[in-house]
Design a protein around this motif. Structure first.
Motif, short mmCIF file in Angstrom:
data_model
loop_
_atom_site.label_atom_id
_atom_site.label_comp_id
_atom_site.label_asym_id
_atom_site.label_seq_id
_atom_site.Cartn_x
_atom_site.Cartn_y
_atom_site.Cartn_z
N ARG A 66 -14.71 -5.95 -6.38
CA ARG A 66 -13.76 -5.08 -5.67
C ARG A 66 -14.44 -4.35 -4.51
O ARG A 66 -13.88 -4.26 -3.41
N LYS B 160 2.46 2.98 -7.11
CA LYS B 160 2.38 2.31 -8.40
C LYS B 160 1.25 2.85 -9.28
O LYS B 160 1.37 2.89 -10.50
N GLU C 198 0.85 -1.20 0.00
CA GLU C 198 0.00 0.00 0.00
C GLU C 198 0.89 1.25 0.00
O GLU C 198 1.89 1.29 0.71
N THR D 48 -1.91 -11.87 -5.20
CA THR D 48 -2.60 -12.93 -4.46
C THR D 48 -1.61 -13.77 -3.67
O THR D 48 -1.86 -14.15 -2.52
N ARG E 164 -1.52 -4.47 -10.29
CA ARG E 164 -1.66 -5.72 -9.54
C ARG E 164 -2.20 -6.86 -10.41
O ARG E 164 -3.05 -6.67 -11.26
P1 TMP Z 1 -4.98 -1.36 -4.66
O1 TMP Z 1 -4.81 -0.72 -3.33
O2 TMP Z 1 -3.71 -1.52 -5.42
O3 TMP Z 1 -6.09 -0.79 -5.47
O4 TMP Z 1 -5.40 -2.89 -4.36
C1 TMP Z 1 -6.50 -3.20 -3.61
C2 TMP Z 1 -6.18 -4.10 -2.46
O5 TMP Z 1 -6.40 -5.47 -2.81
C3 TMP Z 1 -4.77 -4.02 -1.91
O6 TMP Z 1 -4.87 -3.90 -0.51
C4 TMP Z 1 -4.17 -5.35 -2.23
C5 TMP Z 1 -5.36 -6.27 -2.32
N1 TMP Z 1 -5.20 -7.44 -3.20
C6 TMP Z 1 -5.12 -8.71 -2.64
O7 TMP Z 1 -5.14 -8.86 -1.42
N2 TMP Z 1 -5.03 -9.79 -3.47
C7 TMP Z 1 -5.04 -9.67 -4.84
O8 TMP Z 1 -4.97 -10.67 -5.57
C8 TMP Z 1 -5.13 -8.34 -5.41
C9 TMP Z 1 -5.15 -8.17 -6.90
C10 TMP Z 1 -5.20 -7.27 -4.56
#
Ligand code: TMP
Length: 216
Positions: free
Chosen positions: A49, A15, A11, A100, A95
């Protein structure tokens, strides 16, 4: 030539800012670019999401979380990533499968072999050609993420930001381990630098990669 490039990091690693900048840079160089993200990238995956990141869903168990990420990915790959790669575009994805392994594997402690199996099911044969890992100390990244949340007064996506420092440290270490295991694909970017410095480095490693790919 089609290329699948993913952006990964903890976090607040910056990116999402960098993916936008690289997209513009590559377009200005004449490339056809598609920018997307996970979880999300299309209507169905964006709805998933919303469930995954909502702070009210703190009771979600790790296996349910894993399956929802896989479901969102399956839809996103089929609807968005695959057609763009088939059309010869450069796909920049914020991501992908490594997230994952880092979050649900190293972070939540779920079995890596199981996650890899689900990643294959969800992504089919679409694995990244190049992955940029935005690496920086957890304290700095979380500080940035929480500040951004406060500025935007938006708590609808804060579920992961509320996790413990140790959780995020496991994720950072997990990403570093994934990168060390696959140096051909990963490039580590020092994300503690300024936005402009990081953007220069991102452009450099991506252009080097695209150049090498043309020669092959
Ligand atoms: P972001 O903050 O980059 O938008 O991503 C959303 C959140 O989802 C971030 O805390 C990481 C999490 N995440 C997972 O836990 N597993 C995954 O496979 C993906 C793609 C994101």
């Amino acid at each position: 030539m089609a290329s699948f490039i993913t952006f990964e990091g903890i976090e607040g690693s910056g990116k999402s800012t960098q993916i936008q900048r690289l997209g513009k840079t590559l377009e200005s160089l004449g490339h056809q670019v598609l920018l997307t993200r996970e979880p999300g990238g299309c209507a169905i995956a964006d709805q998933i999401r919303g469930i995954l990141l909502h702070p009210e869903n703190a009771a979600m168990v790790p296996r349910a979380e894993l399956l929802l990420y896989a479901a969102a990915r399956a839809q996103h790959v089929e609807e968005i990533v695959k057609p763009a790669l088939t059309a010869g575009k450069i796909v920049l994805c914020d991501r992908f499968t490594d997230a994952t392994l880092a979050y649900q594997g190293f972070g939540r402690g779920l079995d890596a072999a199981l996650i890899k199996q689900l990643n294959r099911l969800a992504a089919g044969n679409h694995s990244p050609d190049l992955t940029l890992l935005f690496d920086l100390p957890v304290e700095i990244g979380l500080g940035r993420a929480l500040q951004r949340e406060a500025e935007q007064q938006d708590v609808s996506e804060g579920r992961f930001e509320r996790e413990t420092l140790e959780f995020h440290q496991r994720i950072r270490a997990g990403y570093q381990q994934l990168a060390a295991a696959d140096p051909q694909r990963f490039r580590i970017i020092n994300a503690a630098q300024t936005v402009a410095q990081i953007a220069d480095r991102v452009k450099q490693v991506t252009c080097d990669y695209l150049h090498e790919r043309v020669k092959k």
